[in-house]
Design a protein around this motif. Structure first.
Motif, PDB file in Angstrom:
ATOM      1  N   SER A  55       0.939  -1.160   0.132  1.00 54.09           N
ATOM      2  CA  SER A  55       0.523   0.174  -0.423  1.00 54.09           C
ATOM      3  C   SER A  55       0.918   1.612  -0.211  1.00 54.09           C
ATOM      4  CB  SER A  55      -0.659   0.116   0.949  1.00 54.09           C
ATOM      5  OG  SER A  55      -0.004   0.204   2.313  1.00 54.09           O
ATOM      6  N   ARG A  56       1.689   1.092  -0.378  1.00 54.92           N
ATOM      7  CA  ARG A  56       3.127   2.491  -0.264  1.00 54.92           C
ATOM      8  C   ARG A  56       2.698   2.893  -1.391  1.00 54.92           C
ATOM      9  NH1 ARG A  56       7.834  -1.019  -2.378  1.00 54.92           N
ATOM     10  NH2 ARG A  56       7.455  -2.511  -0.895  1.00 54.92           N
ATOM     11  N   GLU A  57       2.888   4.678  -0.243  1.00 56.14           N
ATOM     12  CA  GLU A  57       1.963   5.765  -1.308  1.00 56.14           C
ATOM     13  C   GLU A  57       3.088   6.198  -1.852  1.00 56.14           C
ATOM     14  OE1 GLU A  57       0.039   8.670   1.395  1.00 56.14           O
ATOM     15  OE2 GLU A  57      -1.831   7.818   1.421  1.00 56.14           O
ATOM     16  N   GLN A  58       3.845   5.780  -1.721  1.00 56.79           N
ATOM     17  CA  GLN A  58       5.052   6.599  -2.437  1.00 56.79           C
ATOM     18  C   GLN A  58       4.974   6.063  -3.927  1.00 56.79           C
ATOM     19  OE1 GLN A  58       5.460   4.981   0.299  1.00 56.79           O
ATOM     20  NE2 GLN A  58       7.118   6.125   1.430  1.00 56.79           N
ATOM     21  N   ALA A  59       4.808   5.132  -4.251  1.00 53.79           N
ATOM     22  CA  ALA A  59       4.823   4.563  -5.751  1.00 53.79           C
ATOM     23  C   ALA A  59       4.308   5.541  -6.324  1.00 53.79           C
ATOM     24  CB  ALA A  59       3.586   2.900  -5.707  1.00 53.79           C
ATOM     25  N   ALA A  60       2.918   6.109  -6.348  1.00 56.90           N
ATOM     26  CA  ALA A  60       2.572   7.165  -6.701  1.00 56.90           C
ATOM     27  C   ALA A  60       3.124   8.243  -6.684  1.00 56.90           C
ATOM     28  CB  ALA A  60       0.717   7.584  -6.024  1.00 56.90           C
ATOM     29  N   THR A  61       3.347   8.362  -5.390  1.00 58.68           N
ATOM     30  CA  THR A  61       4.569  10.167  -5.642  1.00 58.68           C
ATOM     31  C   THR A  61       6.175  10.021  -5.919  1.00 58.68           C
ATOM     32  OG1 THR A  61       4.965  10.090  -3.002  1.00 58.68           O
ATOM     33  CG2 THR A  61       3.076  11.011  -3.771  1.00 58.68           C
ATOM     34  N   CYS A  62       6.322   9.180  -6.528  1.00 59.52           N
ATOM     35  CA  CYS A  62       7.449   9.062  -7.114  1.00 59.52           C
ATOM     36  C   CYS A  62       7.181   8.881  -8.718  1.00 59.52           C
ATOM     37  CB  CYS A  62       8.528   7.814  -7.215  1.00 59.52           C
ATOM     38  SG  CYS A  62       7.827   6.212  -7.647  1.00 59.52           S
ATOM     39  N   ILE A  63       5.691   8.582  -9.072  1.00 53.62           N
ATOM     40  CA  ILE A  63       5.831   9.125 -10.525  1.00 53.62           C
ATOM     41  C   ILE A  63       5.219  10.830 -11.245  1.00 53.62           C
ATOM     42  CG2 ILE A  63       3.938   8.348 -12.786  1.00 53.62           C
ATOM     43  CD1 ILE A  63       3.765   5.799 -11.682  1.00 53.62           C
ATOM     44  N   LEU A  64       4.768  10.703  -9.400  1.00 53.13           N
ATOM     45  CA  LEU A  64       4.926  12.842  -9.679  1.00 53.13           C
ATOM     46  C   LEU A  64       5.944  13.086  -9.606  1.00 53.13           C
ATOM     47  CD1 LEU A  64       1.318  12.975  -7.541  1.00 53.13           C
ATOM     48  CD2 LEU A  64       1.733  13.160  -9.979  1.00 53.13           C
ATOM     49  N   ALA A  65       7.001  12.416  -8.930  1.00 50.68           N
ATOM     50  CA  ALA A  65       8.227  13.090  -8.691  1.00 50.68           C
ATOM     51  C   ALA A  65       8.739  14.141 -10.228  1.00 50.68           C
ATOM     52  CB  ALA A  65       8.926  13.150  -8.074  1.00 50.68           C
ATOM     53  N   ARG A  66       8.568  12.868 -11.204  1.00 48.57           N
ATOM     54  CA  ARG A  66       9.184  12.885 -12.507  1.00 48.57           C
ATOM     55  C   ARG A  66       8.429  13.954 -13.686  1.00 48.57           C
ATOM     56  NH1 ARG A  66      13.384  10.389 -13.603  1.00 48.57           N
ATOM     57  NH2 ARG A  66      13.009  10.729 -15.729  1.00 48.57           N
ATOM     58  N   ASP A  67       7.620  14.150 -13.265  1.00 51.05           N
ATOM     59  CA  ASP A  67       6.602  15.362 -13.525  1.00 51.05           C
ATOM     60  C   ASP A  67       5.675  14.914 -14.717  1.00 51.05           C
ATOM     61  OD1 ASP A  67       6.911  17.690 -12.303  1.00 51.05           O
ATOM     62  OD2 ASP A  67       9.178  17.939 -13.225  1.00 51.05           O
ATOM     63  N   ILE A  68       5.195  13.391 -14.338  1.00 52.33           N
ATOM     64  CA  ILE A  68       4.929  12.927 -14.787  1.00 52.33           C
ATOM     65  C   ILE A  68       3.226  12.596 -14.522  1.00 52.33           C
ATOM     66  CG2 ILE A  68       4.227  10.024 -15.994  1.00 52.33           C
ATOM     67  CD1 ILE A  68       7.237   9.740 -16.355  1.00 52.33           C
ATOM     68  N   ARG A  69       1.908  13.120 -14.739  1.00 47.20           N
ATOM     69  CA  ARG A  69       1.229  13.284 -14.735  1.00 47.20           C
ATOM     70  C   ARG A  69      -0.314  12.329 -14.568  1.00 47.20           C
ATOM     71  NH1 ARG A  69       1.552  16.855 -10.036  1.00 47.20           N
ATOM     72  NH2 ARG A  69       3.356  18.318 -10.202  1.00 47.20           N
ATOM     73  N   LEU A  70       0.233  11.610 -15.874  1.00 53.48           N
ATOM     74  CA  LEU A  70      -0.927  10.340 -16.314  1.00 53.48           C
ATOM     75  C   LEU A  70      -0.250   8.928 -16.330  1.00 53.48           C
ATOM     76  CD1 LEU A  70      -3.803   9.724 -16.911  1.00 53.48           C
ATOM     77  CD2 LEU A  70      -3.017  10.610 -19.578  1.00 53.48           C
ATOM     78  N   VAL A  71      -1.018   8.589 -16.003  1.00 55.87           N
ATOM     79  CA  VAL A  71      -0.497   7.267 -16.180  1.00 55.87           C
ATOM     80  C   VAL A  71      -1.913   5.937 -16.654  1.00 55.87           C
ATOM     81  CG1 VAL A  71       0.677   4.178 -15.189  1.00 55.87           C
ATOM     82  CG2 VAL A  71       0.883   6.956 -14.338  1.00 55.87           C
ATOM     83  N   VAL A  72      -1.756   5.258 -17.853  1.00 60.61           N
ATOM     84  CA  VAL A  72      -2.756   4.312 -18.334  1.00 60.61           C
ATOM     85  C   VAL A  72      -2.116   3.464 -18.410  1.00 60.61           C
ATOM     86  CG1 VAL A  72      -3.757   4.184 -20.927  1.00 60.61           C
ATOM     87  CG2 VAL A  72      -3.080   6.709 -20.176  1.00 60.61           C
ATOM     88  N   THR A  73      -3.410   2.113 -18.416  1.00 62.06           N
ATOM     89  CA  THR A  73      -2.915   0.847 -18.267  1.00 62.06           C
ATOM     90  C   THR A  73      -4.514   0.181 -18.741  1.00 62.06           C
ATOM     91  OG1 THR A  73      -3.843   0.576 -15.872  1.00 62.06           O
ATOM     92  CG2 THR A  73      -1.875   1.413 -16.133  1.00 62.06           C
ATOM     93  N   GLY A  74      -3.798  -1.181 -18.891  1.00 61.25           N
ATOM     94  CA  GLY A  74      -5.372  -2.178 -18.669  1.00 61.25           C
ATOM     95  C   GLY A  74      -6.119  -2.068 -17.479  1.00 61.25           C
ATOM     96  N   SER A  75      -5.471  -2.345 -16.349  1.00 56.63           N
ATOM     97  CA  SER A  75      -6.244  -2.524 -15.623  1.00 56.63           C
ATOM     98  C   SER A  75      -5.161  -2.367 -14.186  1.00 56.63           C
ATOM     99  CB  SER A  75      -6.718  -4.094 -15.629  1.00 56.63           C
ATOM    100  OG  SER A  75      -5.594  -4.480 -14.929  1.00 56.63           O
ATOM    101  N   PHE A  76      -6.330  -1.690 -13.026  1.00 60.65           N
ATOM    102  CA  PHE A  76      -4.964  -0.811 -12.218  1.00 60.65           C
ATOM    103  C   PHE A  76      -5.438  -1.840 -10.742  1.00 60.65           C
ATOM    104  CE2 PHE A  76      -5.204   2.652 -14.149  1.00 60.65           C
ATOM    105  CZ  PHE A  76      -3.892   3.610 -13.867  1.00 60.65           C
ATOM    106  N   GLY A  77      -3.828  -2.578  -9.870  1.00 58.31           N
ATOM    107  CA  GLY A  77      -4.441  -2.811  -8.754  1.00 58.31           C
ATOM    108  C   GLY A  77      -5.149  -2.006  -7.381  1.00 58.31           C
ATOM    109  N   ASN A  78      -6.406  -1.959  -7.310  1.00 59.37           N
ATOM    110  CA  ASN A  78      -7.187  -0.911  -6.858  1.00 59.37           C
ATOM    111  C   ASN A  78      -6.231  -0.365  -5.345  1.00 59.37           C
ATOM    112  OD1 ASN A  78     -10.077   0.384  -6.062  1.00 59.37           O
ATOM    113  ND2 ASN A  78      -9.948  -0.668  -3.817  1.00 59.37           N
ATOM    114  N   ILE A  79      -5.777  -0.605  -4.530  1.00 62.09           N
ATOM    115  CA  ILE A  79      -5.092  -0.193  -3.255  1.00 62.09           C
ATOM    116  C   ILE A  79      -3.856   1.383  -4.421  1.00 62.09           C
ATOM    117  CG2 ILE A  79      -3.310   0.461  -1.355  1.00 62.09           C
ATOM    118  CD1 ILE A  79      -4.417  -2.528  -0.751  1.00 62.09           C
ATOM    119  N   PHE A  80      -4.090   0.507  -5.498  1.00 60.00           N
ATOM    120  CA  PHE A  80      -2.785   1.759  -5.944  1.00 60.00           C
ATOM    121  C   PHE A  80      -3.625   3.389  -6.543  1.00 60.00           C
ATOM    122  CE2 PHE A  80      -0.483   3.409 -10.223  1.00 60.00           C
ATOM    123  CZ  PHE A  80       0.034   3.805  -9.665  1.00 60.00           C
TER     124      PHE A  80
END
Length: 700
Positions: free
Chosen positions: A591-616
Motif C-alpha cells: 500500500s506504499r503511497e510513494q509508488a504514486a508520488t515517485c511518478i509525480l516526482a518525475r513530472d508525469i501526471r497520467l498513467v494509462v493501463t489495462g487495469s490497476f491494482g485497486n490500492i495503487f
C-alpha cells in the motif's frame, strides 16, 4: 493535535477541497434523492451510487467509469482505526464530521494481550468515546458481521470499510466496497470521499443447489471456473432463478469472497428471502433499534411489493460482462493449495488421502450460525482425529450464544474442537493455531495465500464448514458422506459460460452531457506514450522497498529511483510530461503511497493501463496522479510491437489527448497525426477535479 508547518498545507488542501465541494453542491448541483433515482438504463450498482453521490450536476445520470464524490451511509474501521485516527489528526481535523456515519470495531488481533496492543485498543476506544462514535470492543465479533447484524449494512444503501471484505455487505443488498486508510480519514473529517464507479458484471446463477452443496461451493466454483481475472476491479450484480433458493447466509459467504475473485463489490438483489430475514432480525434485536426496526423493514417490503425501480436494475441496464453458472451442476469443491484460483472437486481430493494437521471454522466468511450448525451435525457423537487440531471461532458473540443455545457449539467442543474468541485470528495469521512448516490445513475462511495463515512452507485449502468438520474427524481431506459411512458420489460436469455482450460500455453515448471543467484544471490532457510492456508491475518495481520507510527521501531522489526495479533505464528514457502506459494489474502489491508520488516526482501526471491494482489506484488519486484504464490501447500497442526487439521502456511516438469536457480519449500518430484509437471514458467530474487541483487529499 496542533498543526505544524509540515501538515498545514495538507490540512488546507483537504478542507479546501471539501469546502469547495459543499459550495458547489449548494450553488450549482443537486443530489438526486432515493425517491427520484434516475431510471435511464442504470444497473443496480449505478442506482445505489446515484443516491449516495453528492455534488452531481442537475440531471446527471451516473455511469460506470464516472468519478463521483460519495457520502456513504456508514464507514467502518477495525484494528486499523488508530492509524486512521493518526491520519485524521495529522490532517489537522479535530472533530468527526458525522459520528453517526462512523463505526469502530476491534476484531483482528483480539488474542494479543501485549501492552502495546492493549494500548492501541485503549486509544481507539478513547477516540470513539471522545467523538461519540459507535464502538464495539474486542470479543464482540468480526466487524463485517457486526455491521450486518446491527443494520449498518442495510439493503439499498452504500456502506464502506477500510477492509477488503466489505464486499460482504452485498449479501444483504447493501453496496459494500473497500476504502484505503486515507479515504477513511477523509470520510471521518468531511463525510465523503471519491469513487470511480467500476465496470459492472452480471453474474447469473441458474438452477438449484444439490443436497450437500453450499454457498461456499458456489463462490469457490466461480473463482475456479472464471480464473483469468474475468471480474478484476469490477462490481458484481448477482441475478438468476437460483437466488430465491439461496439463504442470506449463503449470499453473505458468496459476496464476501467476491473479494478473492478480484471484484470490488458483490451485490445481491432485495427479495422476499431478505425481507423475511430482516423481519427475523427485528425480533432478535432490542427495540426500538436505530437501524433495524419494524417500520424500516416494512417500508422496504412495501417498496419491493410495489415494484420500486430503485430496488432493481433497469430492464435495459448495460453490463460490461455477463457470466453464467448452473448451480445444479455443482458439487462440493475445495480451493488450493495456496490459491483461490485452483479449484478441485472434493471427490478427487478425497481419493488422494491427503492428511491434515489443522482445521479451522473461523472468519467472517463461514462462522455464522448455519455454518456452526452444519459442522456440528457432522461431528456430533464423534471425535476429532488424533494429531489434528480443530479451531473454531464464531463470527460474533451473538452467533456463539445462539450456537450455545442450540447445542451446536457444545457438540463441537465435545468432539475436541478448540474454541477461540470471536474475531479474525488464524484467518489473518494472528494468535493461536497457525500453520507451521510442512503442515497441511483446511479452512472455512476466505484466503489461502501462501503464508497468510502461518508458515509459507505450509499448505492451505479452503472448503465449506461441513467439509472442514468432516476432514477434522477423518484426519484427511474428506467428505461428510464418508463420516456417515457412505460413498462419495462422482463429480458432475460443471456448467459455466461467459455470454457475449454487444456494445458493452456504450450505454451513455447518446445521452452524455458536457463535463464542467474547473478553473485550474486542464480541459485537455496530452502527452507522448511511453510503453512499459508488462502485466503485474508491483509497487516494489515502481518504488524500491528499501526507500519506503526512509522519511527524508528528497523529491529528486524519488524521481531518480522511480521504476528502477522494473527497468534501470526508465529514468533515461522518460521526460517530464510523458504518459506511462502499461499492462494489467499495474501497482499490485503493498500500500506504499510513494509508488504514486515517485511518478509525480518525475513530472508525469497520467498513467494509462489495462487495469490497476485497486490500492495503487486509490493512492494515485489521493495524491493527484491521474489514471485511465484503456485495455484497447494495450491490445493495440502489443499488436504494434509484436515481433519487435524486447524493450522494457519504449517511446512510442504516439500521443494521447484526453478531452475532459467530452470525456473522450484519442491516440494519434505523432502529436497531430492520424487517429489510431478513440473511445469514451468515464466522466472526470468537478468534485474529483477539485482533489487534483488541490494536490490530492494529502496535499502536494
Amino acid at each position: 493535535m496542533p498543526r505544524t508547518s509540515t501538515v498545514a498545507p495538507v490540512v488546507d488542501a483537504m478542507w479546501s477541497v471539501w469546502r469547495s465541494q459543499q459550495h458547489r453542491a449548494l450553488a450549482t448541483a443537486t443530489t438526486i434523492p432515493s425517491s427520484k433515482t434516475a431510471s435511464t438504463r442504470q444497473n443496480l450498482t449505478e442506482k445505489i451510487v446515484q443516491k449516495y453521490s453528492v455534488g452531481l450536476p442537475e440531471g446527471k445520470v451516473v455511469r460506470s467509469g464516472d468519478f463521483v464524490t460519495i457520502k456513504p451511509q456508514h464507514c467502518m474501521t477495525h484494528d486499523n482505526s488508530w492509524p486512521v485516527a493518526m491520519k485524521f489528526m495529522g490532517l489537522g481535523a479535530t472533530k468527526v464530521h458525522d459520528n453517526r456515519q462512523v463505526v469502530l470495531t476491534l476484531d483482528h488481533d483480539v488474542q494479543n494481550k501485549t501492552p502495546k496492543n492493549l494500548e492501541k485498543y485503549a486509544n481507539i476506544e478513547k477516540f470513539g468515546r471522545d467523538h461519540g462514535i459507535d464502538f464495539y470492543p474486542a470479543g464482540t465479533g468480526i466487524g463485517h458481521q457486526i455491521l450486518v447484524e446491527q443494520g449498518y449494512a442495510f439493503p439499498s444503501t452504500m456502506t464502506v470499510a477500510s477492509d477488503s471484505h466489505s464486499n460482504m455487505y452485498g449479501g444483504v443488498g447493501c453496496l459494500g466496497t473497500p476504502m484505503v486508510r486515507t479515504d477513511a480519514a477523509a470520510i471521518w473529517a468531511t463525510g465523503q470521499t471519491w469513487w470511480q464507479i467500476p465496470p459492472v458484471a452480471k453474474v447469473e446463477l441458474r438452477g438449484r443447489l444439490p443436497a450437500g452443496v453450499s454457498g461456499k461451493d458456489v463462490i469457490v466454483a466461480l473463482c475456479g471456473a472464471f480464473n483469468n481475472d474475468n471480474v478484476l476491479n469490477h462490481a458484481i450484480e448477482f441475478t438468476g432463478d437460483a437466488i430465491p433458493d439461496l439463504t442470506v447466509d449463503d449470499r453473505l459467504t458468496i459476496a464476501n469472497m467476491t473479494t478473492e475473485w478480484g471484484a470490488l463489490s458483490g451485490l445481491f438483489p432485495v427479495d422476499s428471502v431478505l425481507i423475511n430475514w430482516l423481519r427475523g432480525r427485528v425480533l432478535r434485536l432490542p427495540q426500538p433499534h436505530p437501524r433495524v426496526s419494524s417500520e424500516r423493514v416494512e417500508a422496504l417490503a412495501k417498496a419491493l411489493e410495489e415494484g420500486d425501480p430503485s430496488l432493481s436494475a433497469s430492464e435495459d441496464a448495460v453490463y460490461a460482462k455477463h457470466l453464467v453458472l448452473d448451480l445444479s451442476t455443482l458439487s462440493p469443491y475445495i480451493s488450493g493449495p495456496n490459491s483461490v484460483k485452483v479449484m478441485n472437486s472434493l471427490t478427487d481430493l478425497a481419493k488422494q488421502n491427503i492428511p491434515i494437521n489443522k482445521a479451522y471454522l473461523v472468519s467472517c466468511t463461514n462462522s455464522r450460525l448455519s455454518d456452526i450448525h452444519a459442522a456440528a451435525e457432522v461431528v456430533k457423537g464423534r471425535k476429532v482425529a488424533d494429531g489434528v487440531e480443530f479451531y473454531i471461532a464464531a463470527a460474533s458473540k451473538n452467533v456463539q450464544k445462539d450456537a450455545e443455545d442450540e447445542g451446536a457449539w457444545q457438540a463441537l467442543i465435545d468432539a475436541g474442537a478448540r474454541p477461540l474468541p470471536a474475531g479474525c485470528g488464524p484467518c489473518i495469521g494472528l494468535g493461536t493455531g497457525l500453520l507451521e512448516d510442512g503442515e497441511v490445513g483446511i479452512s472455512a475462511t476466505n484466503r489461502n495465500f501462501k503464508g497468510r495463515m502461518g508458515s509459507r512452507d505450509a499448505l492451505a485449502y479452503l472448503a465449506s464448514p461441513s467439509v472442514v468438520a468432516a476432514s477434522a474427524v477423518l484426519g484427511r481431506i474428506g467428505s461428510p458422506v464418508e463420516v456417515l459411512g457412505g460413498a462419495i458420489p462422482e463429480t458432475a460436469q460443471l456448467m459455466s459460460a461467459e455470454v457475449a455482450i454487444e456494445g458493452a460500455g456504450d450505454a451513455a453515448e447518446g445521452e452524455a452531457m458536457p463535463t464542467q471543467v474547473l478553473d485550474g484544471f486542464p480541459a485537455l490532457i496530452e502527452g507522448e506514450l511511453v510503453f512499459c510492456d508488462a502485466d503485474n508491475i508491483n509497487t516494489d518495481g515502481i518504488y524500491p522497498g528499501k526507500y519506503t520507510y526512509q522519511d527524508d527521501v528528497s523529491r529528486e531522489k524519488m524521481a531518480e529511483v522511480c521504476m528502477e526495479n522494473y527497468d534501470p533505464e526508465f529514468g533515461k528514457k522518460t521526460v517530464a510530461g510523458d504518459v506511462i502506459v502499461s499492462g494489467f494489474n499495474f501497482g499490485t502489491g503493498s500500500s506504499r503511497e510513494q509508488a504514486a508520488t515517485c511518478i509525480l516526482a518525475r513530472d508525469i501526471r497520467l498513467v494509462v493501463t489495462g487495469s490497476f491494482g485497486n490500492i495503487f489506484f486509490r493512492n494515485s488519486i489521493n495524491n493527484a496522479l491521474l489514471t485511465l484504464e484503456l485495455p484497447a490501447l494495450i491490445a493495440l500497442l502489443r499488436e504494434r510491437y509484436e515481433g519487435a526487439a524486447p524493450e522494457l521502456t519504449r517511446r512510442t511516438g504516439l500521443f494521447i489527448k484526453w478531452d475532459v469536457t467530452r470525456a473522450r480519449v484519442q491516440v494519434r500518430e505523432g502529436k497531430d497525426g492520424e487517429v489510431v484509437l478513440e473511445q469514451k471514458v468515464g466522466d472526470l467530474g468537478p468534485n474529483l477535479q477539485d482533489i487534483i487541483i488541490q494536490g490530492g487529499w494529502r496535499g502536494g
